[in-house]
Scaffold this active site. Structure first.
Site, short mmCIF file in Angstrom:
data_model
loop_
_atom_site.label_atom_id
_atom_site.label_comp_id
_atom_site.label_asym_id
_atom_site.label_seq_id
_atom_site.Cartn_x
_atom_site.Cartn_y
_atom_site.Cartn_z
N HIS A 48 0.80 -1.20 0.00
CA HIS A 48 0.00 0.00 0.00
C HIS A 48 0.84 1.27 0.00
CE1 HIS A 48 -3.61 2.11 -0.44
NE2 HIS A 48 -3.06 3.01 0.34
N TYR A 91 1.68 5.38 -2.56
CA TYR A 91 1.92 6.78 -2.21
C TYR A 91 3.30 7.21 -2.64
CZ TYR A 91 -2.49 6.24 -0.10
OH TYR A 91 -3.81 5.98 0.05
N HIS A 123 -9.69 0.86 -11.08
CA HIS A 123 -9.31 1.86 -10.08
C HIS A 123 -7.87 2.31 -10.25
CE1 HIS A 123 -8.22 3.59 -6.23
NE2 HIS A 123 -7.30 2.66 -6.11
N PHE A 124 -6.94 1.34 -10.32
CA PHE A 124 -5.56 1.82 -10.27
C PHE A 124 -5.06 2.38 -11.59
CE2 PHE A 124 -3.51 -1.71 -12.33
CZ PHE A 124 -3.88 -2.90 -11.73
N HIS A 125 -5.77 2.13 -12.69
CA HIS A 125 -5.39 2.85 -13.90
C HIS A 125 -5.79 4.31 -13.82
CE1 HIS A 125 -4.45 -1.08 -15.69
NE2 HIS A 125 -3.70 -0.39 -16.53
N ARG A 139 -9.80 -10.10 -12.74
CA ARG A 139 -8.58 -9.48 -13.22
C ARG A 139 -7.51 -10.55 -13.41
NH1 ARG A 139 -5.56 -6.99 -7.96
NH2 ARG A 139 -4.11 -6.35 -9.58
N ARG A 140 -6.36 -10.16 -13.93
CA ARG A 140 -5.19 -11.03 -14.00
C ARG A 140 -5.46 -12.34 -14.74
NH1 ARG A 140 -1.92 -10.56 -8.25
NH2 ARG A 140 -0.75 -8.78 -8.97
#
Lengths: 72, 587, 172
Positions: B234, B238, B385-387, B448-449
């Site tokens: 996580h 950041y 989300h993470f794209h 996913r994946r």
């Protein structure tokens, strides 16, 4: 609405239209997921892009000519 | 920028450091290009639009895409950006530039080792592979050089932090009573967060995975190494985000024509990230067995508070650009938006990235929502989300930041500003298409994946539209993203051919509300480090202790599963005979 | 430290939002009673054939309307579940409570009943326990959503909720 103080630039208009297009596209998803309204994708996109293209052309043609093209 | 200035550029004032920045960016952009190529291959493959590699190779592609983009690209860009930032904000060279070159070299060596083991996975005859994805969960096992490469890379980043702390400490000896300049503050707090974060993955790799892959230990505890990964997994996001925040806080207001609204609030935000980034990792394991619900609840509460610094950033960034717009003559409740420099690709890229980050933040809030996580865990929602976050907020900001930084580290103009503007807008549009489809498909249960999310015994049901149209969206969106990346890289390559010129220097104005307006305690880095460590111990000591107590440090199970499994043998012998096949798997 | 009025307002709204989120999640946990996968049993993945339950994975009735389902995930099938590989589907009667117990024989797998919130991980050495209420007769797909090797994309299964009168006892 007050008179725009800045010459509309093509770049600025492009950005604005693309943002509105993205929001317009997302609205179809919201209608589908939250309200169960299924709008077929192809006609929806054609209409959306069509309307925004027309708006874009009108904005371009009514752009004040002699505007400062070197400015930002 | 078309106007010439009398300011010296960074390349004029610090030529050796500018060369370091350029080298770091070069590695970053090579990784970006390769990662993007793998991305379009994936987008076309999993949607069944175009498959020209065997599906077993998809996982090699996926590993490369992940590692190249979120380890190599983002972190090399970070070190380049931070070297620029700390050098210019302290107005001082590193204590020993050879040391600087050394850590950059170590990072490069580590990336090369890990990257090579991944790419060799395409050539089955060689028998070296690392098809374990960016998360490398045991008992899937990669070649030892993969883990060694990661370790070397990590050490390189640690030494970068040492370098920057040394520079700051030397500056502080000569300026004992001054507040830490903002960009330096951001660099140092990022690195404190990084040191804390990498404890988890360093332990996992150095004490377990690397010796296990070399055969020194027989088994590892899969849940333990997975939890140690997410200890790191996580806060690493950041580490990707904070360079983008640095650009939004310190560069974007200037490009918008104004100044940063508040220096103290920027410091508060970075301190909050130091404190809260790590004790939240269990939110990636909400549906894991072996971790008690109480620990998951604690992680959830911490994660919700981690929303605060990003929400504060949203305010400060918008306020700063509004200030800039009004400086440029904009007025009105919303009319000031028109006064912003939308033709400037650096500005527009960052603005669009920030806009998309808001959407990404909201989908992140859903991910954080513990029990809601059942609906989205490991579905395509998560890449959706993470794209938006690392894929746009970070990547697009880094691209936009490069457009601004480029003339100052090279003394050359950008080749084409219109193409750059087109590129950032295309990224935004392509990502809107692709990420929207990923979120929706994820809610319909698409995983996913997975190389081929088309299954024989059932089909996915949609609430609106069709799965087919979602696939087309992903393919088209992915294609736009790839094209945008090509435009970005070509523009830079052609810019390299531009002649050197003068007058390209830019200054960064101070904030409206300066550091003197903030309490000195914000600069007390030792205090924040101690509190951060206490929070990490509170969040992780018991869960980790419980995992070790329940199934041991080296676990039952955890026998190595090198990823090349003899699939054809399994399929022909039938699944009842699956047990026998594994005995014959050779590495 | 000077903080602008609007910034204080925004800070306040943000905190309210955050506390609101924590409250709704807490309600989901204690009010609606949605339990997270907890820290339950551990097993030896190398000795599953000697485990009292996992040696013969399948469906077992444990109460008037309650069933335990033991599932082993392995490269690249669910036992039971993967009908494409000759395994029986996971079959339970409608309107019952189903307790899943899921573990892995080898690597980390995922287990997700598509279109529902039955979603968890199969980790070797650990048993994931989740309890779901099944309603009307329906057929569900099951996917492995955690990369588990080269044939990961072939790992799928079926769960059948059949009308109560059609259910003919533990048939695995």
């Amino acid at each position: 609405m007050n008179v725009p103080q800045f010459a509309r630039t093509r770049g600025g208009m492009l950005v604005g239209l693309v943002v509105v297009a993205a929001i317009g596209f997302e609205i179809r998803t919201v209608l589908g997921m939250f309200f169960g309204i299924d709008l077929p994708a192809t006609p929806y996109l054609i209409v959306l892009i069509g309307i925004l293209s027309v708006i874009g052309i009108i904005l371009d043609l009514t752009r004040s000519t002699g505007g400062d093209s070197a400015g930002q | 920028m078309s106007t010439k200035t009398n300011t010296k550029t960074f390349a004029d004032r610090f030529p050796e450091e500018a060369s370091i920045v350029r080298r770091a960016f070069l590695v970053a952009f090579v990784a970006l290009g390769l990662g993007a190529l793998f991305g379009i291959i994936q987008a076309l493959h999993r949607t069944n639009v175009l498959r020209f590699i065997p599906s077993t190779d998809y996982y090699t592609v996926l590993t490369a895409h992940g590692v190249l983009l979120v380890i190599v690209f983002t972190i090399f860009f970070l070190v380049g950006l931070y070297q620029w930032a700390i050098t210019r904000s302290l107005d001082r060279s590193p204590e020993n530039i050879t040391f600087t070159k050394a850590w950059l070299g170590l990072m490069s060596l580590g990336s090369l080792l890990a990257g090579a083991t991944i790419l060799l996975g395409f050539i089955n005859e060689i028998g070296i592979s690392a098809d374990v994805l960016f998360t490398f969960y045991a008992p899937l096992q990669a070649h030892p050089l993969f883990y060694a490469g990661l370790a070397v890379f990590l050490v390189g980043t640690w030494l970068a932090g040492v370098d920057w702390f040394r520079t700051w400490l030397a500056w502080r000896r000569e300026n004992p009573d001054e507040r830490i300049p903002l960009q330096t503050f951001m660099v140092l707090t990022s690195m404190i967060m990084w040191y804390i974060a990498t404890i988890g993955v360093a332990i996992a790799v150095l004490f377990f995975l690397l010796p296990w892959s070399l055969g020194f230990i027989e088994t590892v505890n899969p849940l333990l190494t997975r939890t140690l990964f997410w200890f790191f997994g996580h806060p690493v996001v950041y580490f990707w985000l904070l360079p983008a925040y640095m650009l939004w806080y310190t560069v974007m207001p200037k490009i918008a024509g104004g100044r940063l609204f508040s220096d103290p609030l920027a410091r508060v935000v970075f301190v909050l990230f130091v404190l809260l980034s790590t004790p939240v990792g269990i939110h990636h394991q909400y549906v894991d067995p072996g971790i008690a619900e109480g620990f998951k609840f604690i992680a959830m509460v911490n994660t919700m508070f981690l929303l605060l610094p990003s929400l504060l950033t949203a305010f400060t960034v918008v306020a700063s650009i509004e200030h800039g717009a009004r400086q440029r003559g904009g007025s009105g409740y919303l009319g000031w938006l028109k006064a912003l420099p939308w033709r400037d690709p650096a500005f527009t890229g960052m603005a669009l990235a920030g806009l998309m980050f808001a959407a990404g933040g909201f989908s992140g809030m859903v991910n954080a929502g513990m029990n809601i996580n059942y609906l989205v865990h490991n579905t395509l929602w998560v890449p959706g989300h993470f794209h938006l976050t690392v894929g746009t907020a970070v990547t697009l900001t880094m691209m936009a930041g490069t457009y601004w930084l480029w003339p100052q580290i090279t003394n050359k103009r950008l080749y084409s500003r219109p193409i750059a503007l087109g590129q950032v807008v295309m990224w935004f549009g392509g990502m809107a298409l692709m990420s929207n489809a990923m979120h929706v498909a994820g809610l319909f249960g698409v995983p996913r994946r997975t190389a081929e999310p088309q299954y024989q015994s059932f089909s996915f049901e949609t609430v609106f539209g069709t799965v087919g149209e979602l696939r087309i969206q992903i393919a088209v969106g992915g294609a736009l993203l790839f094209l945008s990346t090509v435009l970005f890289l070509s523009n830079l390559m052609l810019s390299w051919g531009n002649p050197k010129t003068s007058g390209l220097g830019q200054t960064l104005p101070p904030a409206l509300s300066g550091p003197s307006d903030s309490p000195r305690v914000l600069d007390n880095l030792k205090l924040w480090t101690v509190i951060a460590l206490v929070l990490v111990v509170l969040a992780y000591a018991l869960p980790l202790g419980s995992i070790v107590a329940d199934s041991g440090l080296l676990g039952p199970g955890g026998n190595a599963y090198p990823v090349i499994v003899d699939v054809s043998q399994i399929l022909t012998e039938g699944f009842a005979g699956a047990f026998d096949s594994f005995a014959e798997v050779i590495r | 430290m000077h903080i602008h009025k609007y910034e204080k307002l925004w800070f306040g709204i943000s905190l309210l939002l955050i506390v609101g989120f924590i409250a709704t999640v807490t309600y989901g946990a204690v009010g609606a009673g949605i339990q997270m996968v907890n820290n339950d049993e551990t097993v030896n993945p190398n000795a599953l054939s000697e485990h009292p339950k996992f040696s013969d994975p399948g469906v077992e009735q444990v109460g008037p309307n309650e069933y335990d389902v033991y599932v082993i995930a392995q490269q690249f099938i669910f036992r039971p579940g993967s009908t494409v590989a000759g395994q029986p589907p996971i079959t339970v009667p409608a309107n019952s409570t189903v307790n899943f117990h899921i573990t892995s024989l080898d690597v980390i797998h995922g287990f997700s009943v598509v279109g529902t919130n039955a979603n968890t991980m199969a980790i070797p050495g650990e048993v994931a326990e989740i309890t779901v209420e099944v309603d009307e007769p329906q057929e569900y797909g099951i996917v492995c959503h955690e990369y588990c090797g080269q044939a990961h994309h072939t790992m799928e299964g079926v769960m059948k909720v059949v009308p109560e009168d059609e259910y003919n006892g533990s048939d695995q």
